[in-house]
Design an enzyme around this catalytic site. Structure first.
Site, PDB file in Angstrom:
ATOM      1  N   HIS A  45       0.858  -1.183   0.000  1.00  0.00           N
ATOM      2  CA  HIS A  45       0.000   0.000   0.000  1.00  0.00           C
ATOM      3  C   HIS A  45       0.900   1.241   0.000  1.00  0.00           C
ATOM      4  O   HIS A  45       2.081   1.157   0.324  1.00  0.00           O
ATOM      5  CB  HIS A  45      -0.934  -0.029   1.206  1.00  0.00           C
ATOM      6  CG  HIS A  45      -2.015  -1.067   1.071  1.00  0.00           C
ATOM      7  ND1 HIS A  45      -3.063  -1.177   1.942  1.00  0.00           N
ATOM      8  CD2 HIS A  45      -2.206  -2.033   0.147  1.00  0.00           C
ATOM      9  CE1 HIS A  45      -3.859  -2.164   1.568  1.00  0.00           C
ATOM     10  NE2 HIS A  45      -3.352  -2.713   0.481  1.00  0.00           N
ATOM     11  N   GLU A  47       1.268   3.880   1.845  1.00  0.00           N
ATOM     12  CA  GLU A  47       1.928   4.315   3.083  1.00  0.00           C
ATOM     13  C   GLU A  47       3.197   3.492   3.305  1.00  0.00           C
ATOM     14  O   GLU A  47       4.261   4.020   3.647  1.00  0.00           O
ATOM     15  CB  GLU A  47       0.985   4.119   4.293  1.00  0.00           C
ATOM     16  CG  GLU A  47      -0.335   4.868   4.211  1.00  0.00           C
ATOM     17  CD  GLU A  47      -1.424   4.063   3.498  1.00  0.00           C
ATOM     18  OE1 GLU A  47      -1.120   3.342   2.530  1.00  0.00           O
ATOM     19  OE2 GLU A  47      -2.594   4.167   3.917  1.00  0.00           O
TER      20      GLU A  47
END
Ligand code: NAP
Length: 347
Positions: A45, A47
């Site tokens: 992802h 992040e």
């Protein structure tokens, strides 16, 4: 946040069934410490992709900017909130809540509960626009539908003598391939399939093929069709009672409706397979049926500076009185080589 959106968009057409997400980590002094984005389902992802670029994945006291709420659940990858909390960031700026029921505010709650400052709703409209296909797939369980057509100045896709090849120029054709590259699926009706025998693949450098989808009520397509050999294994939407045929394709049977198969049911079947955006490349019959079912979200019209005074229009069927015309609204218009690209959305 605008930089996040830029980063996220690099993966357009590659993330479904996941959303497009970008992430920027900045120091108190406003210096960018790391950037990342979600490249494809199953991969990191945004992040985590950004945090990976920092020593020990730590950024104590820094601010993380991300266009969608960080997830708080175990999917194909562990929860992003764990990685965010471990990193020591002090503040998280988020574009919008993720309406996916397995996230839906829980990611933000977890961050707040751990003492992280959360700022929500920055550039929210732009964040929603970026992930419009993902949001529609969640709310209506169907993909976002974009109809693309190349037309003469008087709206014809083919001249009155049946020649439809190359109405628009080289630059518009290239842009057409870019559209395929950024959509999960590319769809045509059986009329176009038998008239043009298209391969429906993406012929640009670094491009990837969209899933080819053919709408063919009676399952008349043969294994010899170019689309069967050009790249990805196609999906054929046909009627439940269509005869069986051995094809190198996934045959999806849906109920019948006026004009052929139930297109709403067909689109829902595609969404269930993780398709969030469909580029419809005709022809006139399929375009008309989608318009009358209220299933056209966007229209990309490449308009050539040529007049044909006759021939096939990009929307077929019986003429429509002005008062009942399908209404769209212009959102963009720009030159593409010698042609003009007009982008419209549902009014
Ligand atoms: N210049 C351009 O941008 C462009 C792009 C595409 C096509 N074209 C031209 O357009 C022409 C083809 O147009 P077309 O209208 O004949 O074919 P089409 O729209 O590609 O296909 C129509 C066919 O799809 C099938 N279908 C299945 N379910 C349907 C539904 N619910 N509603 C409507 N149709 C459904 C029907 O046949 P079955 O029921 O038998 O399956 C129908 O006859 C060709 O000449 C092609 O070259 C031009």
């Amino acid at each position: 946040m605008r930089r996040c959106l830029e980063l996220a968009r690099q993966a357009e057409g590659r993330t479904a069934p996941n959303p497009m997400v970008g992430c920027v980590i900045v120091s108190d002094a406003g210096e960018t410490l790391a950037e990342g984005f979600h490249r494809a389902a199953g991969q990191d992802h945004a992040e985590v992709d950004a945090l990976r670029k920092l020593p020990d994945r730590r950024a104590p006291g820094a601010t993380m900017v991300v266009n969608l709420e960080p997830c708080n659940h175990h999917g194909r990858t562990p929860p992003c909130t764990d990685a965010v909390l471990r990193s020591g960031v002090r503040r998280v700026i988020v574009g919008m809540v993720d309406p996916n029921p397995i996230v839906a505010g829980m990611g933000l709650d977890r961050l707040r509960a751990a003492g992280v400052e959360v700022v929500l709703g920055v550039e929210e409209a732009a964040c929603r626009a970026l992930n419009a296909p993902y949001l529609l797939a969640l709310s209506e369980r169907r993909p976002l539908v974009t109809v693309k057509a190349a037309v003469s100045l008087d709206g014809r896709v083919a001249d009155a003598f049946g020649r439809s090849q190359w109405i628009t120029g080289e630059a518009a054709r290239l842009e057409g391939h870019r559209l395929r590259d950024r959509h999960d699926a590319v769809m045509v009706g059986s009329g176009t399939l038998f008239a043009d025998d298209p391969s429906l693949n993406t012929r640009i450098e670094g491009g990837r093929d969209a899933l080819p989808v053919i709408v063919d009520t009676q399952l008349r397509v043969t294994p010899e069709a170019r689309v069967m050999r050009a790249g990805r294994r196609p999906v054929v939407l046909c009627a439940q009672d269509a005869p069986d045929r051995a094809l190198p394709a996934d045959v999806v049977r849906v109920p019948r409706a006026e004009g052929g198969v139930d297109l709403g049911a067909g689109l829902r079947a595609l969404a269930a397979r993780g398709v969030h955006s469909v580029l419809v490349e005709g022809g006139a019959g399929l375009n008309r049926a989608l318009l009358s079912a209220g299933l056209v979200d966007r229209l990309c019209l490449f308009v050539a500076p040529k007049v044909l005074a006759g021939g096939l229009g990009f929307v077929g069927g019986a003429p429509i009185p002005l008062a009942e015309a399908y209404r769209l609204r212009h959102v963009d218009a720009r030159p593409v080589g010698e042609d003009l690209l007009i982008v419209l959305e549902r009014a």
